[in-house]
Design an enzyme around this catalytic site. Sequence first.
Site, short mmCIF file in Angstrom:
data_model
loop_
_atom_site.label_atom_id
_atom_site.label_comp_id
_atom_site.label_asym_id
_atom_site.label_seq_id
_atom_site.Cartn_x
_atom_site.Cartn_y
_atom_site.Cartn_z
N GLU A 152 -1.54 -5.23 8.97
CA GLU A 152 -0.75 -4.65 10.06
C GLU A 152 -1.41 -4.86 11.41
O GLU A 152 -2.64 -4.82 11.53
CB GLU A 152 -0.56 -3.15 9.82
CG GLU A 152 0.18 -2.82 8.55
CD GLU A 152 0.31 -1.33 8.29
OE1 GLU A 152 0.85 -0.95 7.24
OE2 GLU A 152 -0.12 -0.53 9.16
N ASP A 211 -0.91 -6.07 0.04
CA ASP A 211 -1.30 -5.41 1.28
C ASP A 211 -2.82 -5.22 1.35
O ASP A 211 -3.45 -4.86 0.35
CB ASP A 211 -0.65 -4.01 1.38
CG ASP A 211 0.62 -4.01 2.20
OD1 ASP A 211 0.76 -4.87 3.07
OD2 ASP A 211 1.46 -3.13 1.95
N GLU A 217 9.12 -3.49 11.17
CA GLU A 217 9.48 -2.21 10.55
C GLU A 217 9.91 -1.19 11.58
O GLU A 217 9.22 -0.96 12.58
CB GLU A 217 8.29 -1.66 9.75
CG GLU A 217 8.61 -0.33 9.06
CD GLU A 217 7.60 0.08 8.02
OE1 GLU A 217 7.75 1.17 7.44
OE2 GLU A 217 6.65 -0.69 7.76
N ASP A 226 0.84 -1.20 0.00
CA ASP A 226 0.00 0.00 0.00
C ASP A 226 0.88 1.26 0.00
O ASP A 226 0.37 2.37 -0.12
CB ASP A 226 -1.00 0.00 1.15
CG ASP A 226 -0.36 -0.06 2.53
OD1 ASP A 226 0.88 -0.15 2.63
OD2 ASP A 226 -1.11 -0.03 3.53
N SER A 227 2.19 1.06 0.06
CA SER A 227 3.13 2.17 -0.16
C SER A 227 2.98 2.76 -1.56
O SER A 227 3.52 3.84 -1.84
CB SER A 227 4.57 1.69 0.05
OG SER A 227 4.83 0.50 -0.68
N LYS A 244 -1.14 -9.28 3.30
CA LYS A 244 -0.45 -8.77 4.49
C LYS A 244 -1.34 -7.76 5.19
O LYS A 244 -1.98 -6.93 4.54
CB LYS A 244 0.88 -8.11 4.12
CG LYS A 244 1.65 -7.57 5.35
CD LYS A 244 3.05 -7.08 4.99
CE LYS A 244 3.04 -5.73 4.32
NZ LYS A 244 2.55 -4.64 5.21
#
Length: 261
Positions: free
Chosen positions: A116, A85, A180, A46-47, A114
């Site tokens: 978070e 993501d 991270e 999602d970056s 993925k």
Amino acid sequence: MADKITAPSIYAMKRRAEKVVCVTAYDLTSARIADASGADLVLVGDSLGNVILGYDSTIPVTMEEMVHHTRAVRRGVSRALLVSDMPFGSYQASVAEAVSNAVALVKAGAEAVKLEGTYTEAIEAIVNAGIPVMGHVGMTPQSVNQFGGFRVQGKGTQGEEIFEDAKQVDASGVFSMVLELIPATLAQKITDAVDCPTIGIGAGPHCDGQIQVYNDILGFDDTRLKHVKRFAEVGSACRDGLKQYADEVRNGEFPKEEHSF
């Protein structure tokens, strides 16, 4: 061609003390290059909100955007494991919504997803639906407003909280876990304690693998980050090439006879 990489084979690499090489990709071109480079895991991060769409953070990224870019990357990846993501808002509201959105990413071509944080119920439900999940603890970019900015997490007593978060995520059934922006000593402690491979980004050399943003390590822009090594200067090469193109068009050097029909 080398054997196709799968979530179980990524998980097994830790037992063989093999480092896991991961990189992001956002379109067909970056996907082809990442796959051909021998990366084990390609992440549609999602970056893309920051590096492709120009957002200030990953928070505005939508499911529709993740599905769109996942489809593009899928067409360029054959060997690496393709992970997508789950964007902000796609798994926090309910377990059912988390499973539904994970399914949408898999239908778009992802082989795993993925997410978070310690959303362990969602992780377990997605895994039970037959979809491998990659965890992510430490500096979780979707929580940037809660953290007050992008900064190292896990210093001092906060380190124990992140350690416990990592153990919870590991126990929920993830096949790997991103660490991270945390101190290297904490990353090593987590790596030694969990069963799944740890994939570091700004977490030091003791993780079971590393992940970096494609645009960062190839030098697409002038951004300099402490946890990033520039392995190429693609941005300057592109600018030089395009400037030469513009110059040759303006002075009549291009196209020549050999470029004509």
